[in-house]
Structure formats: C-alpha cells, structure tokens
Design a protein around this motif. Sequence first.
Motif, PDB file in Angstrom:
ATOM      1  N   THR B   2      -0.414   1.854  -2.086  1.00  0.00           N
ATOM      2  CA  THR B   2       0.423   0.673  -2.262  1.00  0.00           C
ATOM      3  C   THR B   2       0.649   0.365  -3.734  1.00  0.00           C
ATOM      4  O   THR B   2       1.777   0.237  -4.195  1.00  0.00           O
ATOM      5  CB  THR B   2      -0.265  -0.529  -1.594  1.00  0.00           C
ATOM      6  N   GLU B  36       6.422  -5.406  -0.722  1.00  0.00           N
ATOM      7  CA  GLU B  36       5.167  -5.853  -1.314  1.00  0.00           C
ATOM      8  C   GLU B  36       5.162  -7.371  -1.480  1.00  0.00           C
ATOM      9  O   GLU B  36       4.209  -8.052  -1.105  1.00  0.00           O
ATOM     10  CB  GLU B  36       5.010  -5.172  -2.686  1.00  0.00           C
ATOM     11  N   LYS B  39       4.839  -9.086   1.809  1.00  0.00           N
ATOM     12  CA  LYS B  39       3.498  -8.981   2.357  1.00  0.00           C
ATOM     13  C   LYS B  39       2.584 -10.032   1.739  1.00  0.00           C
ATOM     14  O   LYS B  39       1.899 -10.771   2.446  1.00  0.00           O
ATOM     15  CB  LYS B  39       2.961  -7.579   2.071  1.00  0.00           C
ATOM     16  N   PRO B 185      -2.723  -8.265   8.814  1.00  0.00           N
ATOM     17  CA  PRO B 185      -2.698  -7.537   7.549  1.00  0.00           C
ATOM     18  C   PRO B 185      -2.599  -6.026   7.737  1.00  0.00           C
ATOM     19  O   PRO B 185      -1.852  -5.359   7.015  1.00  0.00           O
ATOM     20  CB  PRO B 185      -4.038  -7.904   6.893  1.00  0.00           C
ATOM     21  N   ILE B 186      -3.303  -5.510   8.755  1.00  0.00           N
ATOM     22  CA  ILE B 186      -3.268  -4.065   8.997  1.00  0.00           C
ATOM     23  C   ILE B 186      -1.854  -3.631   9.360  1.00  0.00           C
ATOM     24  O   ILE B 186      -1.335  -2.633   8.854  1.00  0.00           O
ATOM     25  CB  ILE B 186      -4.244  -3.701  10.127  1.00  0.00           C
ATOM     26  N   ASP B 189       0.488  -3.764   6.414  1.00  0.00           N
ATOM     27  CA  ASP B 189       0.169  -2.636   5.550  1.00  0.00           C
ATOM     28  C   ASP B 189       0.767  -1.340   6.091  1.00  0.00           C
ATOM     29  O   ASP B 189       1.347  -0.546   5.352  1.00  0.00           O
ATOM     30  CB  ASP B 189      -1.353  -2.488   5.482  1.00  0.00           C
ATOM     31  N   GLU B 190       0.621  -1.164   7.390  1.00  0.00           N
ATOM     32  CA  GLU B 190       1.103   0.070   7.996  1.00  0.00           C
ATOM     33  C   GLU B 190       2.624   0.173   7.896  1.00  0.00           C
ATOM     34  O   GLU B 190       3.171   1.230   7.553  1.00  0.00           O
ATOM     35  CB  GLU B 190       0.674   0.107   9.457  1.00  0.00           C
ATOM     36  N   HIS B 192       4.437  -1.188   5.686  1.00  0.00           N
ATOM     37  CA  HIS B 192       4.706  -0.938   4.275  1.00  0.00           C
ATOM     38  C   HIS B 192       4.568   0.548   3.961  1.00  0.00           C
ATOM     39  O   HIS B 192       5.419   1.153   3.299  1.00  0.00           O
ATOM     40  CB  HIS B 192       3.731  -1.767   3.442  1.00  0.00           C
ATOM     41  N   THR B 193       3.488   1.157   4.459  1.00  0.00           N
ATOM     42  CA  THR B 193       3.261   2.576   4.190  1.00  0.00           C
ATOM     43  C   THR B 193       4.386   3.428   4.758  1.00  0.00           C
ATOM     44  O   THR B 193       4.871   4.360   4.099  1.00  0.00           O
ATOM     45  CB  THR B 193       1.920   3.004   4.813  1.00  0.00           C
TER      46      THR B 193
END
Lengths: 339, 302
Positions: B2, B36, B39, B185-186, B189-190, B192-193
Amino acid sequence: MTTTTPSPARVGLPHPGELSRSQKLMVFVLSMTTFGLANIITEVLPSIQLGPIELSISYLAFVPVVMVSLFHPLWAALGAPLGEIIFVDLLMGNFSGIGELEGYIQLALGLYIGGSLVRDPLRKWQVALAAFVAVFIDKVLGGITDIVKVLIGVADAEFVEGLPESILVLEAVEQSVDIVISGILFGAIPAMLLAPRLHGRIEPLLGMAPRTPEVPVAQRARISAPFVILALVLGLVSVVAAILDELDLNGIVLEGEFVENYGPQVLWISVGVALTILVIAILVARSRATSSIAASSSDIDDRLAAAAQAPATVTTEPATAESSAVESASPVSTDSTDK
Amino acid sequence: MTALVAGEGVDEPTGPRLAPAPKRTRRRERDTLSVEWVKLELLRTAYATRGGLLTIMDPRAVVIWYVILGLSPWFTHNLTVLVILFTIAAISVIASRVGPLILGLFIIGLLGEAVYVFIAAWFFGGDSGTVIALLELTLKLGTLSMASMAAFVSLDPEKLSDALLSFRAPALLSFGVSYGYRMLPILIDEFHTIVDGHRLRSAPVQKAGFLGWRVLWRIAEVTFAAFYPLMLNTAKRTRTTVEALETRGFTYALEHPDGQRIRLAYLRYRWRDAGLIAGTALLVVAAYAVGYAAPLEVRDFQ
C-alpha cells in the motif's frame, strides 16, 4: 464473451435449493459483505446535481443481483440490504432508524423477486432482467413511500396549491433517473457480464452446486411472482386510497387535535391490512411454488424471452442462447487473480 | 504494498497521494477519488469515538428515546407542537456533539429539498400557503432526522445491535454488525490491493477527454472488474469464517435464550435512563399541551 461452460453439477454437493444451515449463513454473509463494500465505494463516487435531480449512483446494483442470480435468492436478498445498513449507515454513523427499515424491505423484496426470475444464470438477458426488476421494484416502492410521507405529513396535502403535482413530478423524474443509472448502467449491464463468469466458479467455494435450469431452486417466488407483485401493488394502492380518504375527512369533518390522532390510526389499520394481504400472498405463492416445483414452467420462459427481446432465447439450450445474445463484446477486462 | 504504491505514485491522473499532498492545486479535485484517501477517511469515521450526552445511557433507553421523539411529530398538524418538538430535537443534536460535517450536510439537504419542492409547486401555481405546508413537512422530517442523528451518531454500533437484539430483532443483525465491524478494514484493504493490481498492469489513461470522461470510464471499468476476484476471495473467506463459527456452535448459541441472556447481561437500566425516557415523554406531552392551548394550523395561513 468468454467460453464459460457451466461446470457439471457436482455429485455430492448440495443443490442451492437445499442448503445446510451454515450454507444459508454463508450466502447471507457473502451477500451482505460484498454489497456493503460496494456501498462504501458508492459513498465516495461523485454525483452531479442538476437542480432537484441528482445524477448519482444510488448503489452498485449489479453486486447483489449477481448474488441473487447465482445463489439462493431468499438468503442473498435478505443479506444484501443489511450490508448497506451495517457497513454504510451504522459504521459510518449515518443510521436513520425507522427509515432504514423501509429501505431494507424495498430492496430485499426487489432482489428476491428479481433473483427468483432467473432460471439460468448463464443467460445474460435473464440476469439483466433480474437487475432491472430488482431496482425497479425498489425505486418505485421508494417513490410511493416518499409520496405517502408527504400525504401523511402535510395537512390536507391535496388541497395545497401545486403541492401534489410537484411532488409527483419530482418523484417520477428522480426515480426514473435512478432506475436508468442504478438499474441499467450500474445494474443490468455489469451483472449480465459478471454472473455468467462467476457461475460454476464461486458456488464450489461455498460447497454447493451451481444453479441450473434443470433443478429450480425451492422457496423462490417464481411461479407466482406476478401474483406477488399484483398483491403488493394492490396493497399499496389501498394504503394510498385510505390516506386520501382520511385527509379528505380531516379537511371537512374532523376538527381539533384529539380527533386528528384518529387519522393515523386508520392509516395503521390499513397498512396492517395491506401487509396481511401481502403475507398471505407470499405464503400462497410459496406453497404453490414448492408443490409444483417439478412442473416445468416454459410459459414464463417464453415471457422472459419476449421481454428481453432476444430473438433466439426461446431455445432451451443455454449455450445457444449465450451465443445468440446481442451483447458480445465485453468492456470489462476481467482477470482472475485469485490470491 | 500500500505504502509503496501510494508513495511512489503510478503516473496516472487519478494517482493516489499521501496526506501531505504535493502543492499542486490542480490535482486536488482528483485526489478525493484516491482509494487510499477514501480508506483512511472511512476508517476514521467508522472507528472514531465521540463523546456526548447519549453515550453514557443504556442503548435500549436511547432507542426508546429515539422512537418517542421521532414518531411524536407525525400525529399532529399543529405547527406550535411541531416547532417545540423541532427545538427539542435540535437541542439534543447539540448535546450529543454531532460533527459539523454531518450537521452541515443535513441542513443543506433539508433546506434544498424544501426549496426544490417549492419551486416545482410554484410552477404548478402554488403560493404562500404552499410554503407553510412545506414548512410543516420540513419540521417533521427535520425532527425525525435530528433525533436519529443524536441517537445513533454517539452510539457504538455493537451496543446498538445489542439493544436491537434485546428488542427481539433477528440475531443475524447483531452478528452482521459484529462481523462487519471486524471485516471492514480487511475488505477495504483487499479492494485497494486489487485496484492497485489493475492499475499496475494497465497503461494509464492518455487523455482525460471531455469532462474527464475517460478517467471516469476507467474508474468504472476497474471497479466492475475488481469485483470478480473480490467476490471469489470473499466467498472463500466467508466459508472459512462461517465453518469455524459453526463448529463452535455459533448459530445455536446466538439463538438460544441462554446465549442471548449472557450476551445481553451487561445491559442494565439505571435511574438516568428512566429519567431520560420520562423527561422526553413529559416534554412531548408538554409540547402537545402548549399546542392545544395556542394552536397554529397550516390552514390559518391560507
């Protein structure tokens, strides 16, 4: 379109119609999580405000529609709106109490009926129709609810100059824009591209066989979906009529604040009656659906094909319908990065 | 991953920047679309703790308070009552420290809606009577919204779901809240990835096009495409979680009366909760009494 052939229904895997308890929970949670995430994304997407009309994406309808098309429609439909409430409203501190309940019922009902219309998730037009129907039901019910709110909230609403017309026009425009944007652009089109790709791949991950046209899912409002819609419309019409009646009385006969309390009670009674009718209709529909599950319903298939206007979808073989579908070029550059 | 992508910045018009953004004002508008930023902003909103009057109350009392205050305006057309109830709701919003952003959005939304409806009504031949009628509606909707803001902004989601559970709401709601609270959050994040992966593997948009439609199209495209791996991954994770939970008898415990009793044991009514409910009920009754003594109806203005 990629040559997504349905993986043969695995022997030993439970059919989506007969899920174990934990699999129901899985479908529910999966639908909830993905739609919740989709709603978080929607929250930050830009919107264009043109006066009273907002050109915004109210939700990414394709996510729950894919879920109700691929999995058991009831559990997926119950989970998806909850995802919106939890992820966006509760966690973001935007919870609106009673208002959430009406939104939940509208969307869950729309998705359930939409998902029940899908007989074969590989047929793109069935999925597209499901997306459109789901958003249409949600938005129309939402518009009616808004109008009802005005009728309840304002004394003698229909006698106020210009108010009924303007509310009606504003709601009609707003909901039609929403149906086009959320239902077609962000609903039907992505859903019809995504559902056939996920079909046969995502179900084994939850330990169940994919939905196929040969074995229809139990507990879906399929055979009598028009019946349920009809009952619903009739119920709502009766509610609106009751309110109009009540407002009329209020303006002419009833005076004073004690008597005004009488109005809402009449309203609640009529809502109760409408709800009872709806529940009975659903129960009848379910019993009919479960009793005549073996009976193939080719007439609905014909109607679906006619509605989708696809020339050759009447043929029962999925592959033929797939190739004959009008849309073939897929703008979505899908990749299968499974981590 | 990230930090690397966000820091180096892939040369693409929608490239994300870290919080101390480079001093190029031209970019600022697009920065709000960066994953980002979104998030961080979302996590801040979801997990921030706020103080306030209603936080110390029992969540069940807060829900009852909300129902009393939110429903009471809908049983009258008397403007005096409505103004008093609106004032009560406004005071409680201030007391529960609702953030300026939410408050500002609420005021703009409420007034904007009323203005638009009036313009449309004027188009159909409305007059000052229409304004008063709209005022009535605005007062009612405003009271309801402010009551919900005051009640739920300051309430911890898990506490709220426990309160709803104790009011016999479906147990799945409570489970969903706990699950979402931990998975959010997970998941972000995922997502985002996945989006970063798409951007690393694809050429940037060469020209923005009219009103930046190419950029918007790319965003939509990547968003749709990202859901394909996301759904598969989430399905896998869901199965793991649910099977782990079910092995431990999760649903059984969730629905069993004893399980619910243990879960909700920490909730207890105190004197201040009773005071809150009784005080609100008294205020509402008083509002109706004042309205009865000095009635002000919409039709007085017509």
